[in-house]
Design an enzyme around this catalytic site. Sequence first.
Site, PDB file in Angstrom:
ATOM      1  N   GLU A  36       2.470 -26.533   3.174  1.00 22.21           N
ATOM      2  CA  GLU A  36       2.837 -26.444   4.584  1.00 22.21           C
ATOM      3  C   GLU A  36       2.376 -27.628   5.434  1.00 22.21           C
ATOM      4  O   GLU A  36       3.100 -28.054   6.331  1.00 22.21           O
ATOM      5  CB  GLU A  36       2.260 -25.140   5.176  1.00 22.21           C
ATOM      6  CG  GLU A  36       2.769 -23.870   4.513  1.00 22.21           C
ATOM      7  CD  GLU A  36       4.250 -23.627   4.769  1.00 22.21           C
ATOM      8  OE1 GLU A  36       4.793 -24.208   5.733  1.00 22.21           O
ATOM      9  OE2 GLU A  36       4.870 -22.860   4.001  1.00 22.21           O
ATOM     10  N   SER A  62       5.948  43.927   3.145  1.00 18.87           N
ATOM     11  CA  SER A  62       4.785  44.826   3.109  1.00 18.87           C
ATOM     12  C   SER A  62       3.466  44.108   3.340  1.00 18.87           C
ATOM     13  O   SER A  62       2.458  44.753   3.652  1.00 18.87           O
ATOM     14  CB  SER A  62       4.737  45.563   1.768  1.00 18.87           C
ATOM     15  OG  SER A  62       5.811  46.482   1.668  1.00 18.87           O
TER      16      SER A  62
END
Length: 636
Positions: free
Chosen positions: A90, A460
């Site tokens: 870079e 139930s």
Amino acid sequence: MTRLRRWLRWMLVVFLVLALVGAAVAGGLYFAISARLPDVQTLRDIEMQEPMYVYAADGELMAVFGESRRTPITMKEVPERLKQAFLATEDARFYEHGGVDYKGIGRAVWLLATTNDKRVPGGSTITQQVARQFFLSSEYSYTRKLAEILLARKIEQELSKDEIFELYLNKSFFGNRAYGVAAAAEFYYGKKLGELSLDEMASLAGIPKFPSSGNPISNPERARERRDFYVLQRMANLGFITQAEADAAKAVPMHATAHEPPVQVEAPYVAELVRQEMIARFGGDVLNKGYHVTTTINAGMQTAANLAVRDGLLQYDHRHGWHGVEQQVALGAGDDAAALATHLRGIAGQSGLLPAIVAATAADGSATVVMADRSERVLPASAAKWTGKTPAKLVKRGDIVRVRSGEKEGEWLLDQIPRGQSALVSLDAQSGALKALVGGFSFSGNKFNRATQARRQPGSSFKPFIYAAAFDKGFNPASIVLDAPVVFRDRRGKTWQPQNDGGGFRGPMRLREALVQSRNLVSVRLLDGMGVDYARKYISEFGFAEAELPPNLSMSLGTASLTPLSVARGYAVFANGGSRVDTWLIDQVSDRDGNLVFKENPARACRDCVGTSGGAPVSQVVDGFNFGAAAAPAPA
């Protein structure tokens, strides 16, 4: 000579005028742009986006959320060779220039003037890239370039070179949602920065230029070309490494593969609840702030819950037989494993059931299948014994099926995704802390959470709440209620004649026996005797909303539509001596630096610790969860 002097004088005047106009324009442009430049001091306090991590109570990782993968690092953690790889790629003169490479800019101007290219390499330094990444857009214009140059100069005046380099390494995009070199190293190679080899460092340094189209997974050939000729060779030319080291690194094959964070506890339904609660509590950007969330989930219990739901559903489904392959695709006669595997794209695994495509069947009853990773597996004749048939009789070439690993090493079995669904909730009755939660067979197959969102009739299992209300009304376990036929008529003349399961009547019964035997008619008479309105109000104290309880006698048979979580919370009242605690899931939240930002302080229903639990702050309610609400005593 006189004419020549006039001409030269006139040219000098024109030149001076143009120079003054140019200087004025440049000065005006400079002040106009510099006045709008941001304060670079904010870079010292910049917060990088980091994912949110979710853990079980013992610290085992359950999930990672966030738009980006990022693990911020300091320059002390960056190996020298890795720094050199980025410098070579870079900005080789990074530690020498003042933020702007004028040679590079001159080269760019020359290329613009001598070529037809609209975009040319602009000689952007690492400092200029930091300025662009943090403050500017990706717009390609001369004003943006000038702003970038001016901002780079300001950054160089305020920050040290290492601080700038550190920002660049942490901010750069490396493809596949990886931001920062540390996250890239973990994703592509599953390594820390200090563990990277030279070829891996060079591969990473070559990614930021083309992060999506040139990373070593999406385009290994292009990534290798950049690694070998644009990074390693430049490192050798600059003297960072020897030519022999460069050649040795070039000889290494590209070997990057996707490495996800190792999830240690499979609890996707829980993780999604945490995600929703964190967004509600801290805002929509919470997933990118690096929070670490510790839940109340017990890792061992969660694993057991996963297995219980999965195995239970598979066994239930197996009893109903083979219901066919998922899909059938047409295959070419010469299709190899790679071609077959393409048909499995987008088909997710579900609770250990992996998608596979049948490549061939054999006379011995076995079948050969290809997995999504292009590997081949042989299903022996016994791989589908739960069906009573061999795989060769159930499938044919081109069928897409499900397979799973067996108990023996290397064994693979033929299976199918269950048609039924289930949910499981486990919580601490004294505090309401969730210990395990499963919302269905597979989160990847269906994200609907049946533990918190599915409303079903409890049947139930609701009767204990009816009996609790009756006991508070004056009944007791020895009270006698008639188990005999009864008919109820409403105001419109319609009749309702409830029945016992299986028929038959037992006559007068004590309530303790009626509850054990789950006699429907006793429950109906019990509710009729105490009054529906009273029962609804009483039962709502167990944590149910009164509006979700039927305003009629059918409530005694469990016809309310309730979630498994709410029923579990109601049953916790029985277990902890009559005090109600609301469920909660998030125990504590820490920020990226380890600072505690939230700690739950739940009320506890504990007879031995009265006065020691302290008060609990009322928290937000999200999707039916009240994280940390104080305990409330149910009527005694």
